[in-house]
Design a protein around this motif. Structure first.
Motif, short mmCIF file in Angstrom:
data_model
loop_
_atom_site.label_atom_id
_atom_site.label_comp_id
_atom_site.label_asym_id
_atom_site.label_seq_id
_atom_site.Cartn_x
_atom_site.Cartn_y
_atom_site.Cartn_z
N SER A 57 0.91 -1.20 -0.08
CA SER A 57 -0.16 0.05 -0.15
C SER A 57 0.94 1.13 0.05
N THR A 58 0.37 2.31 -0.88
CA THR A 58 1.01 3.51 -0.56
C THR A 58 0.34 4.49 0.31
N THR A 59 -0.88 4.28 0.66
CA THR A 59 -1.56 5.10 1.37
C THR A 59 -2.54 4.16 2.30
N CYS A 60 -3.13 4.85 3.34
CA CYS A 60 -4.11 3.85 4.32
C CYS A 60 -5.35 4.39 4.20
N ASP A 61 -6.35 3.49 4.08
CA ASP A 61 -7.71 3.94 3.94
C ASP A 61 -8.32 4.55 5.29
N GLU A 62 -9.39 5.40 5.23
CA GLU A 62 -10.19 5.84 6.21
C GLU A 62 -10.77 4.75 6.93
N CYS A 63 -10.98 4.99 8.42
CA CYS A 63 -11.80 4.10 9.18
C CYS A 63 -13.24 4.15 8.79
N PRO A 64 -14.19 3.17 8.56
CA PRO A 64 -15.46 3.42 7.96
C PRO A 64 -16.35 4.34 9.11
N GLU A 65 -17.45 5.01 8.55
CA GLU A 65 -18.32 5.62 9.41
C GLU A 65 -18.83 4.85 10.45
N GLY A 66 -19.99 5.45 11.42
CA GLY A 66 -20.56 4.54 12.35
C GLY A 66 -19.68 4.12 13.56
N GLY A 67 -18.32 4.42 13.61
CA GLY A 67 -17.46 4.12 14.77
C GLY A 67 -16.29 4.79 14.53
N PHE A 68 -15.07 4.17 15.13
CA PHE A 68 -13.89 4.70 14.98
C PHE A 68 -12.86 3.72 15.22
N CYS A 69 -11.69 3.90 14.75
CA CYS A 69 -10.53 2.83 14.69
C CYS A 69 -9.47 3.43 15.65
N THR A 80 -9.89 -3.29 14.10
CA THR A 80 -9.48 -2.12 14.93
C THR A 80 -11.18 -1.44 14.90
N PHE A 81 -12.04 -1.65 14.30
CA PHE A 81 -13.30 -0.97 14.24
C PHE A 81 -14.04 -1.36 15.52
N GLU A 82 -14.39 -0.07 16.20
CA GLU A 82 -15.30 0.04 17.22
C GLU A 82 -16.61 0.50 17.08
N PRO A 83 -17.82 0.11 16.91
CA PRO A 83 -19.01 0.72 16.80
C PRO A 83 -19.22 1.83 17.95
N CYS A 84 -19.95 2.77 17.13
CA CYS A 84 -20.25 3.73 18.21
C CYS A 84 -21.49 3.22 18.93
N PRO A 85 -21.90 3.45 20.30
CA PRO A 85 -22.74 3.00 21.00
C PRO A 85 -24.16 3.14 20.82
N ALA A 86 -25.05 2.38 20.99
CA ALA A 86 -26.45 2.77 20.92
C ALA A 86 -26.69 4.05 21.47
N GLY A 87 -27.44 5.03 20.88
CA GLY A 87 -27.94 6.45 21.66
C GLY A 87 -26.93 7.32 20.85
N THR A 88 -26.07 7.01 19.86
CA THR A 88 -25.18 7.73 19.18
C THR A 88 -25.16 7.43 17.66
N PHE A 89 -24.26 8.15 16.94
CA PHE A 89 -24.05 7.86 15.55
C PHE A 89 -22.87 8.76 15.07
N ASN A 90 -22.27 8.27 13.75
CA ASN A 90 -21.00 8.93 13.60
C ASN A 90 -21.10 8.87 12.02
N PRO A 91 -21.37 10.07 11.20
CA PRO A 91 -21.38 10.21 9.77
C PRO A 91 -19.94 10.23 9.14
N ASP A 92 -18.95 10.38 9.98
CA ASP A 92 -17.63 10.80 9.30
C ASP A 92 -16.78 9.52 9.25
N ARG A 93 -15.77 9.43 8.37
CA ARG A 93 -14.92 8.56 8.26
C ARG A 93 -13.57 9.05 8.83
N GLY A 94 -12.58 7.91 9.19
CA GLY A 94 -11.25 8.32 9.66
C GLY A 94 -11.36 8.78 11.19
N ASN A 95 -12.19 8.43 11.93
CA ASN A 95 -11.98 8.83 13.40
C ASN A 95 -11.26 7.80 14.14
#
Length: 178
Positions: A57-69, A80-95
């Motif tokens: 790989s020449t780059t790394c991909d962003e962590c998916p939305e819905g959680g964080f890495c 590495t992916f950990e989902p956001c808990p119930a009661g929350t949401f995350n629309p962004d990638r790379g967190n």
């Protein structure tokens, strides 16, 4: 037969202490690592919030939305992916931390972990409420209380001359003589 060295391509490396005579001497970066420039002497671990599932790989991909890495050097989302808990949401990638998980507003709830859109935060139905932000579920109004609107943060006390059962959307009139 050239006197000038040839660099390994981006995504590959060759340690300084190793003499590579041919391009096939170059070593591909392992999953979880990357080398963005040609001529690297080592691969770098993907930082937290990113991952790399491929060789060389020449780059790394962003962590998916819905959680964080949170892990560095992740070779897969499963690692590495950990989902956001119930009661929350995350629309962004790379967190890279749970701070990226946004709370559902008071009066709304989301029972689904790993949600990526605010639309999953649904208004509480009549007869229920969610007092605080970040609720996983709406609570039914207690006996003696009611709520006749959607999206409530509290329930009203039952009116004099009426009674309210648990989860009441409206008070019921007491029968004559009761």
């Amino acid at each position: 037969g050239s006197a000038a060295p040839t660099n390994c391509s981006a995504g590959f490396y060759i340690p300084e202490t190793v003499a590579g005579l041919q391009r096939r001497s170059c070593i591909p970066c392992a999953p979880g690592q990357y080398a963005p420039l040609p001529g690297s002497v080592a691969c770098s671990a993907c930082p937290a919030g990113k991952l790399s599932e491929q060789l060389n790989s020449t780059t790394c991909d962003e962590c998916p939305e819905g959680g964080f890495c949170a892990a560095t050097g992740a070779a897969s989302a499963r690692q590495t992916f950990e989902p956001c808990p119930a009661g929350t949401f995350n629309p962004d990638r790379g967190n890279l931390s749970s701070a990226a998980c946004r709370l559902c507003a008071p009066g709304k709830a989301n029972p689904i972990p790993g949600s990526s859109n605010a639309s999953v935060c649904l208004s509480c139905l009549p007869g229920s409420h969610a007092q605080n932000a970040g609720s996983a579920k709406c609570e039914l109004c207690a006996p003696g209380e009611f709520m006749n609107e959607s999206g409530a943060t509290a329930c009203f006390e039952c009116e004099q001359g009426s009674y309210c059962e648990k989860g009441a959307a409206a008070p019921l009139s007491c029968e004559p003589g009761t």
